[in-house]
Design an enzyme around this catalytic site. Structure first.
Site, PDB file in Angstrom:
ATOM      1  N   SER A 195      33.789  43.600  27.094  1.00 53.15           N
ATOM      2  CA  SER A 195      34.842  42.600  26.967  1.00 53.15           C
ATOM      3  C   SER A 195      34.711  41.553  28.062  1.00 53.15           C
ATOM      4  O   SER A 195      34.123  41.797  29.114  1.00 53.15           O
ATOM      5  CB  SER A 195      36.223  43.262  27.063  1.00 53.15           C
ATOM      6  N   GLU A 237      34.019  40.370  15.805  1.00 52.05           N
ATOM      7  CA  GLU A 237      35.404  40.808  15.983  1.00 52.05           C
ATOM      8  C   GLU A 237      36.041  40.181  17.223  1.00 52.05           C
ATOM      9  O   GLU A 237      36.381  40.883  18.180  1.00 52.05           O
ATOM     10  CB  GLU A 237      35.447  42.336  16.089  1.00 52.05           C
ATOM     11  N   PRO A 238      36.242  38.871  17.243  1.00 52.64           N
ATOM     12  CA  PRO A 238      36.943  38.272  18.378  1.00 52.64           C
ATOM     13  C   PRO A 238      38.422  38.651  18.373  1.00 52.64           C
ATOM     14  O   PRO A 238      39.056  38.702  17.323  1.00 52.64           O
ATOM     15  CB  PRO A 238      36.760  36.771  18.153  1.00 52.64           C
ATOM     16  N   GLY A 239      38.959  38.937  19.515  1.00 53.95           N
ATOM     17  CA  GLY A 239      40.393  39.240  19.643  1.00 53.95           C
ATOM     18  C   GLY A 239      40.993  38.440  20.773  1.00 53.95           C
ATOM     19  O   GLY A 239      41.810  37.544  20.576  1.00 53.95           O
ATOM     20  N   ARG A 293      47.045  44.784  33.117  1.00 56.26           N
ATOM     21  CA  ARG A 293      45.637  44.495  33.380  1.00 56.26           C
ATOM     22  C   ARG A 293      45.316  44.246  34.862  1.00 56.26           C
ATOM     23  O   ARG A 293      44.262  44.693  35.336  1.00 56.26           O
ATOM     24  CB  ARG A 293      45.155  43.326  32.515  1.00 56.26           C
ATOM     25  N   TYR A 331      42.584  46.868  35.786  1.00 59.39           N
ATOM     26  CA  TYR A 331      41.236  46.314  35.850  1.00 59.39           C
ATOM     27  C   TYR A 331      40.983  45.382  37.040  1.00 59.39           C
ATOM     28  O   TYR A 331      39.864  44.917  37.217  1.00 59.39           O
ATOM     29  CB  TYR A 331      40.941  45.496  34.581  1.00 59.39           C
ATOM     30  N   CYS A 371      58.672  50.416  40.820  1.00 55.32           N
ATOM     31  CA  CYS A 371      58.631  51.200  42.047  1.00 55.32           C
ATOM     32  C   CYS A 371      57.189  51.636  42.319  1.00 55.32           C
ATOM     33  O   CYS A 371      56.863  52.825  42.336  1.00 55.32           O
ATOM     34  CB  CYS A 371      59.553  52.407  41.912  1.00 55.32           C
ATOM     35  N   GLU A 372      56.322  50.658  42.491  1.00 49.76           N
ATOM     36  CA  GLU A 372      54.897  50.877  42.741  1.00 49.76           C
ATOM     37  C   GLU A 372      54.385  49.771  43.647  1.00 49.76           C
ATOM     38  O   GLU A 372      54.601  48.589  43.367  1.00 49.76           O
ATOM     39  CB  GLU A 372      54.088  50.839  41.432  1.00 49.76           C
ATOM     40  N   TYR A 381      46.486  41.710  25.073  1.00 54.02           N
ATOM     41  CA  TYR A 381      46.755  42.973  25.767  1.00 54.02           C
ATOM     42  C   TYR A 381      48.037  42.978  26.591  1.00 54.02           C
ATOM     43  O   TYR A 381      48.413  44.034  27.085  1.00 54.02           O
ATOM     44  CB  TYR A 381      45.557  43.395  26.636  1.00 54.02           C
TER      45      TYR A 381
END
Length: 464
Positions: free
Chosen positions: A237, A317-319, A361, A365, A392-393, A422
């Site tokens: 990707s 298959e573009p998304g 993301r 990532y 709370c992170e 996404y």
């Protein structure tokens, strides 16, 4: 500090729509009062109507990008050029809703699904079954049964065991299945190890190098109820390098040649998705659909001649490249505080009313986004900021480092572009935060595409 005197190590400010139209929906601009609008619709008014956070999808932008992909592939693989045509499938995992399915199918674009839920939604939206594909490394019995009952256009086989499952189901249901084999070509590309999906040590596909893909095809051709229709490859990707797609296509064509020489007809190659988009001011400009399509057509045409084969029908298959730039996420600013760092410099933390639950993301990532002040224009000095969410992170960071005007404060609106792929589809309700609504805009009209998942919804799910 003005934008013209930013030091080399200072973070970049958000690009204005006039500077990087590839980052924003194509018809984004600023009003006379400085607020952002998409087309004729002011984002400040959308926030007032629908609340924040909110995903704002330009349906005109999304459909336009899909049409560009279709036109590029239709032209590049036109039979008049000696090729066998092409089909675009929209990768529904990027973002899926009924309105989008209907719009795309009306254009002749197929829907690629990766779960029972995505398949059910595509069918519920009225997608022609022949224009639907089904992926997945561990397809549920329900997904396979529905696919066979509806007669979808193709099921992409991901393991040898799946071949026997599908054949047995076909026998029990007195039907046939059109299947492709997902091939792990050894070509992997993309911005993160977890989204590079063609190296050997991962869960998807059947290896070209070990012969597993070839053996799977042979097994399919021996099955009574399966029709082998082609080979599939997906190498990752967010890929800017057209050469990676060329190399994968070359390897797939080599396998096709072996199969054809062995008497196994292989009419179609699916070259997958993963076409890049730009997210922020420091990103390269991604190749256009035409550039990708022309390069793929060139290699398929050349190899077909060199290998003395009729060219295959091609699908892609573009998304992300369709949905991603079509959407901005709107947040309202809450707490603003300055933190003194070890070197004595100051970083301003700007907290918004969403976070990692509506855009995972960056945390998952390390993805980089940008943001712009959406409700007004500011000529104040820029300061180093980190945009964080409400969870709370400590890793709940939307944008790690960005230059924003020093007067950004509580109640301001921030727009984060390129969240159409996404954002919603990977959203969660961590900390029981509601899921934002998805609002579509087209022309001068807005409509609710996907309703929010509210606190009352979350509480009602608890039956104890």
């Amino acid at each position: 500090m003005s934008t013209t005197t930013i030091p080399h190590d200072f973070p970049l400010p958000a690009p204005e729509p006039s500077q990087r139209s590839d980052v924003w929906p194509w018809h984004t601009r600023r009003d006379d009062d400085g607020s952002l609008r998409i087309g004729s619709l002011n984002l400040r008014k959308i926030a007032q109507q629908w609340g924040t956070p909110v995903y704002v999808v330009s349906l005109d932008d999304l459909l336009g990008r899909a049409q560009v992909w279709k036109a590029a592939m239709d032209e590049a693989f036109w039979s008049g050029y000696g090729l066998a045509g092409a089909q675009v499938y929209y990768a529904g995992k990027a973002f899926l809703c009924k309105r989008v399915v209907r719009e795309l199918c009306q254009e002749g674009i197929g829907i690629d699904t990766a779960s029972e839920g995505e398949l059910a939604l595509a069918l519920a939206a009225g997608a022609p079954p022949k224009l639907i594909g089904l992926h997945g490394n561990n397809k549920s019995q329900g997904a396979l049964s529905t696919a066979l009952e509806q007669g979808i256009g193709r099921i992409v086989v991901d393991s040898v065991g799946e071949i026997d499952r599908i054949d047995s189901l076909c026998s029990a249901m007195n039907t046939r299945a059109r299947v492709m084999v997902r091939v792990t070509t050894g070509v992997h590309a993309g911005g993160h190890e977890f989204i590079a999906t063609a190296h050997e040590d991962q869960k998807f596909g059947l290896s070209l190098a070990t012969g597993a893909a070839r053996e799977a095809v042979q097994r399919i051709t021996a099955c009574e109820h399966l029709d082998f229709v082609g080979l599939h490859s997906h190498i990752g990707s967010q890929i800017f390098d057209k050469g990676a797609f060329v190399e994968a296509a070359t390897r797939l064509m080599g396998l096709r040649k072996e199969l054809m020489d062995a008497g196994i007809n292989t009419p179609e190659l699916d070259l997958g998705g993963g076409y890049a988009i730009s997210y922020w001011a420091g990103d390269s400009v991604a190749p256009s659909p035409k550039e990708y399509a022309d390069e793929l057509a060139r290699v398929i045409s050349t190899l077909s001649q060199d290998m003395d084969m009729e060219p295959p029908h091609i699908s892609i298959e573009p998304g992300r490249s369709i949905a991603g730039p079509s959407t901005v996420t709107l947040y309202e600013v809450g707490t603003v505080k300055d933190v003194v760092l070890e070197d004595g410099s100051v970083r301003r933390y700007i907290s918004v009313d969403g976070g990692m639950a509506d855009n995972i993301r960056p945390a998952l990532y390390g993805s980089v986004y940008t943001a712009a002040l959406a409700n007004r224009r500011s000529d104040q000095a820029l300061t180093r900021c980190r945009i964080v969410g409400s969870h709370c992170e400590s890793g709940d960071i939307i944008i790690n480092d960005i230059a924003l005007p020093c007067d950004v404060g509580r109640g301001d609106l921030l727009a984060v572009p390129a969240t159409g792929a996404y954002g919603k589809s990977m959203a969660s309700n961590y900390n029981m935060l509601p899921t934002p609504p998805v609002v579509g805009i087209s022309g001068d009209k807005t409509e609710l595409l996907v309703r929010p998942r509210t606190i009352n919804d979350l509480i009602s799910e608890d039956v104890s």
